[in-house]
Structure formats: C-alpha cells, structure tokens
Motif scaffolding. Sequence first.
Motif, PDB file in Angstrom:
ATOM      1  N   GLU A 117     -38.316 -15.338  35.315  1.00  0.00           N
ATOM      2  CA  GLU A 117     -39.709 -16.113  35.592  1.00  0.00           C
ATOM      3  C   GLU A 117     -40.434 -15.626  34.402  1.00  0.00           C
ATOM      4  OE1 GLU A 117     -42.201 -14.747  39.113  1.00  0.00           O
ATOM      5  OE2 GLU A 117     -41.133 -16.507  39.853  1.00  0.00           O
ATOM      6  N   ASN A 118     -40.632 -14.477  34.108  1.00  0.00           N
ATOM      7  CA  ASN A 118     -41.706 -14.149  32.886  1.00  0.00           C
ATOM      8  C   ASN A 118     -41.292 -14.656  31.560  1.00  0.00           C
ATOM      9  OD1 ASN A 118     -43.253 -12.789  34.995  1.00  0.00           O
ATOM     10  ND2 ASN A 118     -42.367 -10.715  34.472  1.00  0.00           N
ATOM     11  N   ALA A 119     -39.976 -14.711  31.402  1.00  0.00           N
ATOM     12  CA  ALA A 119     -39.566 -15.197  30.115  1.00  0.00           C
ATOM     13  C   ALA A 119     -39.749 -16.672  29.951  1.00  0.00           C
ATOM     14  CB  ALA A 119     -38.144 -15.023  29.875  1.00  0.00           C
ATOM     15  N   PHE A 120     -39.481 -17.588  30.985  1.00  0.00           N
ATOM     16  CA  PHE A 120     -39.717 -18.899  30.967  1.00  0.00           C
ATOM     17  C   PHE A 120     -40.993 -19.504  31.413  1.00  0.00           C
ATOM     18  CE2 PHE A 120     -34.814 -18.440  30.288  1.00  0.00           C
ATOM     19  CZ  PHE A 120     -34.747 -18.972  29.291  1.00  0.00           C
ATOM     20  N   LYS A 121     -41.780 -18.526  32.037  1.00  0.00           N
ATOM     21  CA  LYS A 121     -42.958 -18.996  32.654  1.00  0.00           C
ATOM     22  C   LYS A 121     -42.840 -20.160  33.478  1.00  0.00           C
ATOM     23  CE  LYS A 121     -45.619 -17.352  28.192  1.00  0.00           C
ATOM     24  NZ  LYS A 121     -44.420 -16.865  28.099  1.00  0.00           N
ATOM     25  N   CYS A 122     -42.039 -19.873  34.604  1.00  0.00           N
ATOM     26  CA  CYS A 122     -42.038 -20.915  35.461  1.00  0.00           C
ATOM     27  C   CYS A 122     -41.455 -20.476  36.819  1.00  0.00           C
ATOM     28  CB  CYS A 122     -40.888 -22.014  35.213  1.00  0.00           C
ATOM     29  SG  CYS A 122     -39.061 -21.386  34.919  1.00  0.00           S
ATOM     30  N   HIS A 123     -41.410 -21.347  37.941  1.00  0.00           N
ATOM     31  CA  HIS A 123     -40.704 -20.805  39.240  1.00  0.00           C
ATOM     32  C   HIS A 123     -39.325 -20.675  39.112  1.00  0.00           C
ATOM     33  CE1 HIS A 123     -44.307 -20.870  41.992  1.00  0.00           C
ATOM     34  NE2 HIS A 123     -44.730 -21.947  41.385  1.00  0.00           N
ATOM     35  N   VAL A 124     -38.646 -19.677  39.544  1.00  0.00           N
ATOM     36  CA  VAL A 124     -37.307 -19.589  39.884  1.00  0.00           C
ATOM     37  C   VAL A 124     -36.807 -19.619  41.361  1.00  0.00           C
ATOM     38  CG1 VAL A 124     -35.272 -17.929  39.243  1.00  0.00           C
ATOM     39  CG2 VAL A 124     -37.162 -17.822  37.774  1.00  0.00           C
ATOM     40  N   PHE A 125     -36.085 -20.621  41.352  1.00  0.00           N
ATOM     41  CA  PHE A 125     -35.744 -21.216  42.747  1.00  0.00           C
ATOM     42  C   PHE A 125     -34.005 -20.594  42.749  1.00  0.00           C
ATOM     43  CE2 PHE A 125     -38.766 -24.059  41.853  1.00  0.00           C
ATOM     44  CZ  PHE A 125     -39.460 -24.327  42.814  1.00  0.00           C
ATOM     45  N   ILE A 126     -33.605 -20.217  44.228  1.00  0.00           N
ATOM     46  CA  ILE A 126     -32.404 -19.802  44.320  1.00  0.00           C
ATOM     47  C   ILE A 126     -31.663 -20.593  45.370  1.00  0.00           C
ATOM     48  CG2 ILE A 126     -31.092 -17.702  44.714  1.00  0.00           C
ATOM     49  CD1 ILE A 126     -33.692 -15.976  44.027  1.00  0.00           C
ATOM     50  N   HIS A 127     -30.336 -20.755  44.916  1.00  0.00           N
ATOM     51  CA  HIS A 127     -29.285 -21.576  45.815  1.00  0.00           C
ATOM     52  C   HIS A 127     -28.435 -20.661  46.326  1.00  0.00           C
ATOM     53  CE1 HIS A 127     -25.556 -23.607  46.261  1.00  0.00           C
ATOM     54  NE2 HIS A 127     -26.305 -24.487  47.060  1.00  0.00           N
ATOM     55  N   TYR A 128     -28.176 -20.810  47.579  1.00  0.00           N
ATOM     56  CA  TYR A 128     -27.007 -20.015  48.218  1.00  0.00           C
ATOM     57  C   TYR A 128     -26.046 -21.009  48.880  1.00  0.00           C
ATOM     58  CZ  TYR A 128     -24.353 -17.630  51.777  1.00  0.00           C
ATOM     59  OH  TYR A 128     -23.292 -17.110  52.711  1.00  0.00           O
ATOM     60  N   GLY A 129     -24.619 -20.950  48.489  1.00  0.00           N
ATOM     61  CA  GLY A 129     -23.587 -21.774  48.876  1.00  0.00           C
ATOM     62  C   GLY A 129     -22.368 -21.334  48.417  1.00  0.00           C
ATOM     63  N   MET A 130     -21.305 -21.794  49.099  1.00  0.00           N
ATOM     64  CA  MET A 130     -19.871 -21.411  48.548  1.00  0.00           C
ATOM     65  C   MET A 130     -19.116 -22.472  48.804  1.00  0.00           C
ATOM     66  SD  MET A 130     -19.623 -19.060  52.071  1.00  0.00           S
ATOM     67  CE  MET A 130     -18.136 -17.851  51.360  1.00  0.00           C
ATOM     68  N   THR A 131     -17.772 -22.530  48.121  1.00  0.00           N
ATOM     69  CA  THR A 131     -17.155 -23.919  48.343  1.00  0.00           C
ATOM     70  C   THR A 131     -16.821 -24.221  49.740  1.00  0.00           C
ATOM     71  OG1 THR A 131     -16.157 -23.092  46.209  1.00  0.00           O
ATOM     72  CG2 THR A 131     -15.156 -24.925  47.594  1.00  0.00           C
ATOM     73  N   GLU A 132     -16.588 -23.309  50.617  1.00  0.00           N
ATOM     74  CA  GLU A 132     -16.236 -23.394  51.855  1.00  0.00           C
ATOM     75  C   GLU A 132     -17.233 -24.303  52.888  1.00  0.00           C
ATOM     76  OE1 GLU A 132     -14.253 -19.388  51.123  1.00  0.00           O
ATOM     77  OE2 GLU A 132     -15.610 -20.411  50.283  1.00  0.00           O
ATOM     78  N   MET A 133     -18.536 -24.048  52.248  1.00  0.00           N
ATOM     79  CA  MET A 133     -19.637 -24.648  53.024  1.00  0.00           C
ATOM     80  C   MET A 133     -19.635 -26.135  52.617  1.00  0.00           C
ATOM     81  SD  MET A 133     -22.709 -21.939  52.583  1.00  0.00           S
ATOM     82  CE  MET A 133     -22.975 -20.475  53.947  1.00  0.00           C
ATOM     83  N   GLY A 134     -18.951 -26.591  51.550  1.00  0.00           N
ATOM     84  CA  GLY A 134     -19.145 -27.719  50.765  1.00  0.00           C
ATOM     85  C   GLY A 134     -20.211 -27.623  49.733  1.00  0.00           C
ATOM     86  N   TYR A 135     -20.034 -26.306  49.217  1.00  0.00           N
ATOM     87  CA  TYR A 135     -20.724 -26.024  47.874  1.00  0.00           C
ATOM     88  C   TYR A 135     -22.088 -25.567  48.309  1.00  0.00           C
ATOM     89  CZ  TYR A 135     -16.863 -28.020  45.037  1.00  0.00           C
ATOM     90  OH  TYR A 135     -15.847 -28.299  44.532  1.00  0.00           O
ATOM     91  N   GLY A 136     -23.002 -26.297  49.267  1.00  0.00           N
ATOM     92  CA  GLY A 136     -24.380 -26.002  49.358  1.00  0.00           C
ATOM     93  C   GLY A 136     -24.608 -25.454  50.779  1.00  0.00           C
ATOM     94  N   GLY A 137     -25.633 -24.589  50.734  1.00  0.00           N
ATOM     95  CA  GLY A 137     -25.670 -23.813  52.020  1.00  0.00           C
ATOM     96  C   GLY A 137     -27.272 -23.899  52.357  1.00  0.00           C
ATOM     97  N   GLY A 138     -28.026 -23.543  51.213  1.00  0.00           N
ATOM     98  CA  GLY A 138     -29.334 -23.281  51.315  1.00  0.00           C
ATOM     99  C   GLY A 138     -30.053 -23.363  50.032  1.00  0.00           C
ATOM    100  N   VAL A 139     -31.440 -23.469  50.104  1.00  0.00           N
ATOM    101  CA  VAL A 139     -32.311 -23.538  48.670  1.00  0.00           C
ATOM    102  C   VAL A 139     -33.554 -23.093  49.064  1.00  0.00           C
ATOM    103  CG1 VAL A 139     -32.851 -25.833  48.628  1.00  0.00           C
ATOM    104  CG2 VAL A 139     -32.601 -24.706  46.566  1.00  0.00           C
ATOM    105  N   SER A 140     -34.312 -22.186  48.128  1.00  0.00           N
ATOM    106  CA  SER A 140     -35.452 -21.656  48.430  1.00  0.00           C
ATOM    107  C   SER A 140     -36.521 -22.866  47.996  1.00  0.00           C
ATOM    108  CB  SER A 140     -35.771 -20.418  47.557  1.00  0.00           C
ATOM    109  OG  SER A 140     -35.610 -20.638  46.061  1.00  0.00           O
ATOM    110  N   CYS A 141     -37.711 -22.764  48.436  1.00  0.00           N
ATOM    111  CA  CYS A 141     -38.968 -23.519  48.446  1.00  0.00           C
ATOM    112  C   CYS A 141     -39.826 -23.053  47.168  1.00  0.00           C
ATOM    113  CB  CYS A 141     -39.696 -24.094  49.480  1.00  0.00           C
ATOM    114  SG  CYS A 141     -40.473 -22.624  50.348  1.00  0.00           S
TER     115      CYS A 141
END
Length: 443
Positions: free
Chosen positions: A233-257
């Motif tokens: 975050e400090n290096a690129f001076k921006c918000h860092v969002f995080i995604h949680y998922g796995m292939t079994e979920m259909g790749y996507g499970g959730g994402v931060s706002c």
Amino acid sequence: MYNTQYEQWMEDVISKEANLKLTCEDLAVYQLQKIKEVINKAKNSRFYSEKLENFKSEDIKDFSSFKKLPFTTAKDISKNPHDFLAVPPSEIERVVTLNTSGTTEKPKRIFFTSNDLNSTVEFFRYGMLNLVSEGQKVLILMSGGTPSSIGKLLEEALSKAGCESIIYGPVRDPFDVLKCIKEEKVDCIVGIPIQVYYLAKLKNNCEEYKDITLSSILLSADHISKFMNKIIENAFKCHVFIHYGMTEMGYGGGVSCRAVNGYHMREVDLYTEIVDPITGEDVREGEYGEIVFTTLKREGMPLIRYRTGDIGRFLLKECDCCDAFKRLDFIKERISERLFLDKESYISISMLDEIILGIENVIDYKAVLTKGNKKILKIWIKLLENHIKTNLSDILYAANRHDYFSNLLKNSLIDIEFSGVLENMDISSGMAKRKIVFEEQVK
C-alpha cells in the motif's frame, strides 16, 4: 450505508430471480430456495444421488435442517471427480486439475459449464468495479495462456466493465513488470501477494521506478500478512483490495470494499458457514472456524457443504456498505499448512510470513522444519540488498514480537536455525501454495 456496484449487482440478481428486496431476511429466503434447487440439481450426479439419498429438498425448512446434510471434502472429489458431474460430459466447457497437498492423493478435477464460467465473469466484472473505473488499464499478473483461464476470464470481465487489460502472467522478472507498469501507464494490477510484495520492495529501492503510483491493487490466490499489505500500500500509494476464492467456488468467493474490512461474500452464488474443524458444529458468531460453502447455481459440479480447509470468521462490526451481506474476515491460515510441534502447538506458513517478511531487508524465504528429539526450524532468506547483513538475531527479534511464536520459543517447543542467504531463489510463481518443508531428523 451505501451499495457498491458489486452489491448493487447482487441486489439486482435477487430482485430479478426471486422478486425480493435487499434485506437480511429476504436474502435468507433467496438462499434457502437456491439451496433446495441445488440439492435437486446435485442429485443428478452419482456422488450426491448416493450421499443425499435419505434427504429431500422439500424437507429443508430452514438453515438448521439444511445443516443436517453431510459435508463434502476434497478427498471426496479426488477419489472420483467424475462422480460429481451433474450434467452430461458434452456440456462441460472447462476442466481444471488441482494437485492436492498430500503425496498419495489423486489430483482434484473441477468441472465448469459455459453458464458456470459466465457466472464467474459476472462476479469478476462487478467485483473489479469495487476498485477500478471505466477507461482504466489493468495489468493481470496471473496465468492467462489458455481459454477460460483466470487471466482470460478476468480480461473478459474487465472488458465488460469498460476497462483495458494486459495479461502479463506470473512475475518472473520483476524489473520488466515495473517497466511495463511505467511504460503502459497502468492504473491497477492484479496479482499474487508474495509477487506484488516483491515488486513493492524493489520499486522502493530503484530510483527509476520510485515515482510509480497506482489507483488500486487486487491481491488474490494466497495468504497475505498485514505487514505485506501495508508495504504494498505504501509503495504504490493506493488502496490494496483482497480477493478470496478457490477453484471449487467457481474461482470467486468474496472481495473487499474500499474500507478493506473483510471480504463481501458472493452471496447470490454461495452460501457460507463457519464450523468447528473437529466437531463440524457451527461456531459462535465472530469466532474462528473452518469455512464451508455450498454453491447455489453451479450446473456442472454443484458442491454441498464443501469443507475448504481455510480458517476464518465472520465479522460482526458493521461496514459502510450494505449490511445485508456477510463479511468474512481475511483468511487466517489453512488447516493443512499447520505443522504440529505437540498435540496443541503448531507453526504455519501464514505465521512465518508475519515474522520473516516483517524483517525490512527480507523479500522471501525458505523454511524447513526438522522434527526429532528437538524441533528445529531452519530458515533461508532472500535479501533485497545483499550488502545489508541479516542474521539469526534479526529473525529471533522478529519471532519474539509475535505473541504466539514467542511462546513457542519461550517454552522450548522449537528452535530457530539461520541457514543462510539464497541469492538465486526464484520468486514464488503462485502455481502451488507456499509451505514449510517437513523432514525427519537424521539420527
């Protein structure tokens, strides 16, 4: 409270498919109805026709009755993936083979129909609109060489969101990636935590790329420590969002706002539970346990009460976004990555990330646990600048600042041994989960 475009998308889906409003009560009605539908769909497969033989969808009156259904595990899939097919093989568009952590288990194979993949694209599209705007350029630092790969699906989703994307692939030459970000005027990058952390460390140390800034970053596919997140975050001076998922979920499970306060789950496609890893019973709200999910609309390979092996918890504190959807705290660790020192005490790669990557001049490491009369953790490190010496005292200092690990050292449950600097250590490709290597002590 306000809705992000991601949440507005889910609200529109619920309204269109079930004529319901976006409230906790209506969401529960929607999910329970989808659970009944997916049980009937899943029974088209050999596995669930046998596993759920004594369960009828019409008997599911509430979530308590649903939770009487048995769990599905990774071993079930590994044993015979084709038993999970709920449609004819001719309707399968993509098959993903996943190697398991065990050495004797067969790989898992996950099947997707065209509609399954389209659902993933829609999730990616609106999930990315949490962090990018129309007209922005996104650099995808993930595999995209084959049709329907993560990179290709994300590229399609970003195109629908009005964004341009470049599929670069996993980071192998970090300086070339930094050059690409600068020359292509990239606004956002999507990548694997350890690789983006690598970029952040090198960027801050290279005059040519110090001025690079981004509007946002999305991290996915592996654990990220709070320290790594802050460095990026400090290096690129921006918000860092995080995604949680796995292939079994259909790749996507959730994402931060933008509050970056846990994952807003993909509630229109998944029903998520947190259970005690040993008893399988629900944990109390806000407590850690194993994440379990049920796919609500998957056609090719529906999964009922699938045990992920991930340890997490639901967050109780409200977010500025819509409060109808559950928020999952950032994943603590995987059960399979725990290496036990005795019946209760253990170490994990997630724990070591917090410790070793917190040392300023370290950008990666290798860890080997030797168990015998003594438990010895051997650590090799890769340095940002080799002329700045880092030694055992630096590692011990960092370890003693970690509450859990410091107690392991204090109680003589483990010793740390500094094994040297690895100058030619490759950047983790993210194709396999990073882990501590285990070896028996030679007598």
